[in-house]
Design a protein around this motif. Structure first.
Motif, short mmCIF file in Angstrom:
data_model
loop_
_atom_site.label_atom_id
_atom_site.label_comp_id
_atom_site.label_asym_id
_atom_site.label_seq_id
_atom_site.Cartn_x
_atom_site.Cartn_y
_atom_site.Cartn_z
N UNK A 221 0.83 -1.20 0.00
CA UNK A 221 0.00 0.00 0.00
C UNK A 221 0.87 1.25 0.00
N UNK A 222 1.93 1.26 0.83
CA UNK A 222 2.82 2.41 0.86
C UNK A 222 3.56 2.57 -0.46
N UNK A 223 3.94 1.45 -1.09
CA UNK A 223 4.59 1.51 -2.40
C UNK A 223 3.66 2.11 -3.45
N UNK A 224 2.39 1.72 -3.40
CA UNK A 224 1.42 2.28 -4.34
C UNK A 224 1.24 3.78 -4.11
N UNK A 225 1.24 4.20 -2.85
CA UNK A 225 1.11 5.63 -2.54
C UNK A 225 2.30 6.40 -3.11
N UNK A 226 3.51 5.88 -2.92
CA UNK A 226 4.70 6.54 -3.45
C UNK A 226 4.66 6.58 -4.97
N UNK A 227 4.21 5.49 -5.58
CA UNK A 227 4.15 5.43 -7.04
C UNK A 227 3.16 6.45 -7.59
N UNK A 228 1.96 6.50 -7.01
CA UNK A 228 0.98 7.48 -7.47
C UNK A 228 1.44 8.91 -7.18
N UNK A 229 2.15 9.09 -6.06
CA UNK A 229 2.68 10.41 -5.76
C UNK A 229 3.69 10.87 -6.81
N UNK A 230 4.59 9.97 -7.21
CA UNK A 230 5.57 10.31 -8.24
C UNK A 230 4.90 10.55 -9.59
N UNK A 231 3.91 9.72 -9.94
CA UNK A 231 3.22 9.89 -11.22
C UNK A 231 2.51 11.23 -11.28
N UNK A 232 1.74 11.55 -10.25
CA UNK A 232 1.02 12.83 -10.25
C UNK A 232 1.99 14.01 -10.23
#
Length: 497
Positions: A221-232
């Motif tokens: 879940x934390x990895x997905x948050x970081x990934x979406x944060x970088x994408x946005x």
């Protein structure tokens, strides 16, 4: 002989200047000429610029297309490289062509320009020195030692007007040139190279993402948050024209809401608006199967409830009563006659004759189920197609709005697609290509590292390597979407730096 361009004169607070019509429209687009400024042509009277029919389009935001020279060189690795290779600024032209090849950069807010040696991109007085400032009026370029300074404000030694930083002006001019160049293959190449402009951030982000995916559910879940944060973050930065910024968020000023909660909600919103219909359909089918398990059908035909053809105890009592109701006795006698062997054989013969006359045969009983199955299958395919098609736009909306409400509202994305036009479909095709490459790379990595799989743990090495590549490919996708927004900023109302 070619016709001479018509010469216009414009009166501004800075003075009276002459220019052709196209140059005058560009000055208007840059805000150098206001609707209240006076203009004239030939022997005509002075009139407010906003009342001239030929200039109304420029004041309303219509942009004049600028023909760019053909350039078959590959896309630059970074925005700094694009600035250095720009046709507006960069490698100076030869002295013999300096007078004819100079173009006023779109970012310089000044109508007049003086065709001097400074137009070559070198200092007016010291050609060997690095340019530091450019005059906003005469466009002369100076090194650090040439301008006069008044309270740290550089003043042009030629005309006495203010000077601006040369790097700021060149970057703005190159950014305007890049924005007007159209969206195509060069942007795809630029997006592939984009993550490598910040190699340390790419390596650190990929390692963190890979390790978190191996840390169980919470880590994923934390990895997905970081990934979406970088994408946005990448989409928003590139859409605003900040192509030279790092794709990693600034964690020095960490905010629980901005750096953790917002990316989490954006990811949830993307999941809802893209794959929500598929999930809802699957859940509905599961509950439908569970609730319909006790339905019984008759072997005589699909959907018909089997009825008892033999007489009941009540029917037998009616037959034994000589003074009973004649209608009930006739009905009970009919049921009793159905038990005779001859009647059963007659029914079987009628059933066989009906099946023989039916062209579909036994499939006729399955038609209701086949029709429902085909409808559900088509609905499922439509939901899958929606998720695949709208996913890039969901990422795009999340990137440039940072709003959960806008993400889950498909009307926002559909309106954005309408405004972007063919640019979005080009970006969608590029995203599909990147996703296919990512899938192929993942299969290859899994095959190569399969001997390293551990009992009860799986292929840890392969999963970690695949996660690092997934991080890179997601950054490429984000850069593609950001560039598509950047090229359509004027149609979307995005304020470009």
């Amino acid at each position: 002989m070619s016709a001479q361009p018509e010469v216009w004169r414009v009166s501004t607070p800075e003075g009276v200047f002459e220019a052709d019509l196209e140059t005058l429209k560009q000055w208007i687009a840059e805000g150098c000429v206001l609707p209240t400024d006076k203009v004239t042509k030939g022997n005509l009277s002075w009139i407010e610029a906003g009342r001239v029919p030929k200039l109304k389009g420029a004041f309303n935001g219509e942009r004049t297309p600028v023909s760019a020279p053909a350039n078959n060189s590959p896309a630059p690795d970074s925005f700094e490289a694009f600035v250095s290779s720009s046709t507006v600024y960069g490698n100076p032209p030869s002295q013999s062509t300096a007078e004819t090849s100079w173009q006023e950069p779109p970012g310089v807010e000044t109508p007049p320009k003086v065709a001097t040696q400074s137009n070559t991109g070198a200092c007016q007085n010291h050609p060997e020195a690095a340019p530091e400032y450019v005059c906003r009026t005469c466009a002369a370029v100076f090194c650090k030692a040439c301008p006069r300074f008044t309270e740290k404000v550089p003043i042009c030694p030629l005309c006495g007007d203010l000077c601006r930083e040369y790097r700021t002006v060149t970057e703005k001019a190159a950014r305007a040139e890049l924005q007007g160049s159209g969206f195509g293959v060069e942007d795809f190449v630029r997006a592939i190279r984009y993550p490598f402009n910040h190699k340390i951030a790419l390596l650190a982000g990929a390692l963190i993402y890979g390790f978190l995916l191996l840390a169980g559910l919470r880590g994923s879940v934390l990895a997905a948050v970081i990934m979406f944060g970088c994408i946005s973050h990448v989409i928003s930065q590139v859409a605003w024209g900040r192509l030279n910024r790092s794709f990693m968020p600034d964690f020095s000023a960490f905010s629980l809401w901005d750096d953790l909660v917002v990316p989490l909600f954006l990811g949830v919103g993307i999941m809802i608006v893209t794959w929500g219909p598929v999930i809802a359909l699957v859940i509905a089918l599961m509950f439908g199967v569970l609730s319909g398990g006790d339905v019984q059908t008759s072997p005589l035909g699909a959907g018909q409830v089997a009825e008892s053809t033999g007489p009941t105890e009540e029917d037998l009592s009616v037959l034994m009563d000589p003074e009973g109701d004649p209608e009930k006795q006739a009905e009970a006698n009919k049921k009793l006659q159905q038990l005779r062997p001859g009647a059963e054989m007659a029914r079987e013969a009628e059933r066989s004759q009906a099946e023989a006359s039916d062209p579909l045969g036994p499939l006729s009983d399955l038609l209701p189920y086949l029709g429902a199955g085909m409808f559900l299958g088509l609905l499922f395919l439509l939901c899958i197609g929606w998720g695949v098609f709208y996913y890039p736009m969901a990422l795009t909306v999340a990137g440039y709005t940072q709003s959960f409400g806008s993400v889950i509202n498909p009307l926002v994305g559909l309106d954005t697609i309408r405004r972007m036009g063919a640019t979005y479909f080009k970006a969608f095709g590029m995203v599909v290509v990147v996703q296919v490459i990512s899938f192929v790379v993942g299969v290859i990595i899994a095959f190569i590292t399969s001997p390293l799989a551990l009992p009860f743990m799986g292929n840890v090495v392969g999963n970690f390597i695949n996660a690092t590549f997934t991080f890179y490919f997601n950054l490429v996708v984000a850069c593609i979407l950001g560039l598509s927004l950047f090229k359509c900023a004027d149609r979307l109302g995005i304020s470009v730096d």
